[in-house]
Design a protein around this motif. Structure first.
Motif, PDB file in Angstrom:
ATOM      1  N   THR A   2      -1.040 130.343  48.029  1.00 59.20           N
ATOM      2  CA  THR A   2       0.087 131.669  47.260  1.00 59.20           C
ATOM      3  C   THR A   2       0.750 131.928  48.267  1.00 59.20           C
ATOM      4  O   THR A   2       0.230 132.308  49.643  1.00 59.20           O
ATOM      5  N   GLU A   3       2.748 132.393  48.706  1.00 56.39           N
ATOM      6  CA  GLU A   3       3.056 132.626  49.323  1.00 56.39           C
ATOM      7  C   GLU A   3       3.082 133.553  49.102  1.00 56.39           C
ATOM      8  O   GLU A   3       4.160 134.791  49.789  1.00 56.39           O
ATOM      9  N   ARG A   4       3.467 134.427  47.962  1.00 57.31           N
ATOM     10  CA  ARG A   4       3.849 135.405  47.108  1.00 57.31           C
ATOM     11  C   ARG A   4       3.083 137.342  48.221  1.00 57.31           C
ATOM     12  O   ARG A   4       2.105 136.521  48.413  1.00 57.31           O
ATOM     13  N   ILE A   5       4.037 137.610  48.851  1.00 58.55           N
ATOM     14  CA  ILE A   5       3.590 139.222  49.707  1.00 58.55           C
ATOM     15  C   ILE A   5       3.200 139.972  47.770  1.00 58.55           C
ATOM     16  O   ILE A   5       4.602 140.276  47.279  1.00 58.55           O
ATOM     17  N   GLU A   6       2.717 141.049  48.622  1.00 58.20           N
ATOM     18  CA  GLU A   6       1.879 142.160  47.594  1.00 58.20           C
ATOM     19  C   GLU A   6       1.496 143.140  48.591  1.00 58.20           C
ATOM     20  O   GLU A   6       0.666 143.212  49.425  1.00 58.20           O
ATOM     21  N   VAL A   7       0.765 144.234  48.049  1.00 61.62           N
ATOM     22  CA  VAL A   7       1.065 145.567  48.232  1.00 61.62           C
ATOM     23  C   VAL A   7      -0.843 145.114  48.892  1.00 61.62           C
ATOM     24  O   VAL A   7      -1.794 144.928  48.506  1.00 61.62           O
ATOM     25  N   GLY A   8      -0.554 145.306  50.150  1.00 63.16           N
ATOM     26  CA  GLY A   8      -1.952 145.704  50.270  1.00 63.16           C
ATOM     27  C   GLY A   8      -2.105 144.047  51.563  1.00 63.16           C
ATOM     28  O   GLY A   8      -2.843 143.950  52.922  1.00 63.16           O
ATOM     29  N   ASP A   9      -1.412 143.119  51.345  1.00 62.51           N
ATOM     30  CA  ASP A   9      -1.317 141.630  52.484  1.00 62.51           C
ATOM     31  C   ASP A   9      -1.563 142.041  54.131  1.00 62.51           C
ATOM     32  O   ASP A   9      -0.778 143.048  54.095  1.00 62.51           O
ATOM     33  N   LEU A  10      -1.768 141.143  54.251  1.00 62.62           N
ATOM     34  CA  LEU A  10      -1.183 141.254  56.451  1.00 62.62           C
ATOM     35  C   LEU A  10      -0.261 140.293  56.369  1.00 62.62           C
ATOM     36  O   LEU A  10      -0.181 138.804  55.444  1.00 62.62           O
TER      37      LEU A  10
END
Length: 86
Positions: A2-10
């Protein structure tokens, strides 16, 4: 993947303000949260798009400027095939 960016992702910065003053292109950050707007510190351009808060010094970037780096576990679960050259 998945390409969705979430809190904690690099994430890696793949695009910057056209003024060229930002030296963050290619740098890796961890997403700390999400904000509403981003203002270029050099030229003052206001970007009214969803943005990720990346660190206390450089406040953030529009999501369109970022590419998510998948966690190692996610990469290991992806099957790849390698073809030998003829």
């Amino acid at each position: 993947m998945t390409e969705r960016i979430e809190v904690g992702d690099l994430v890696i910065v793949v695009r910057v303000c056209p003024c060229g003053a930002c030296k963050c292109l290619g740098h890796i950050y961890q997403v700390l949260g999400f904000g509403m707007d981003v203002i270029c510190g050099a030229c003052g351009t206001l970007y009214k798009t969803p943005a990720a808060l990346l660190n206390p010094v450089w406040r953030g970037a529009p999501l369109s400027w970022l590419k998510r780096i998948p966690p190692l576990a996610e990469l290991e679960s992806t099957e790849t095939t390698v073809k030998e050259p003829a």
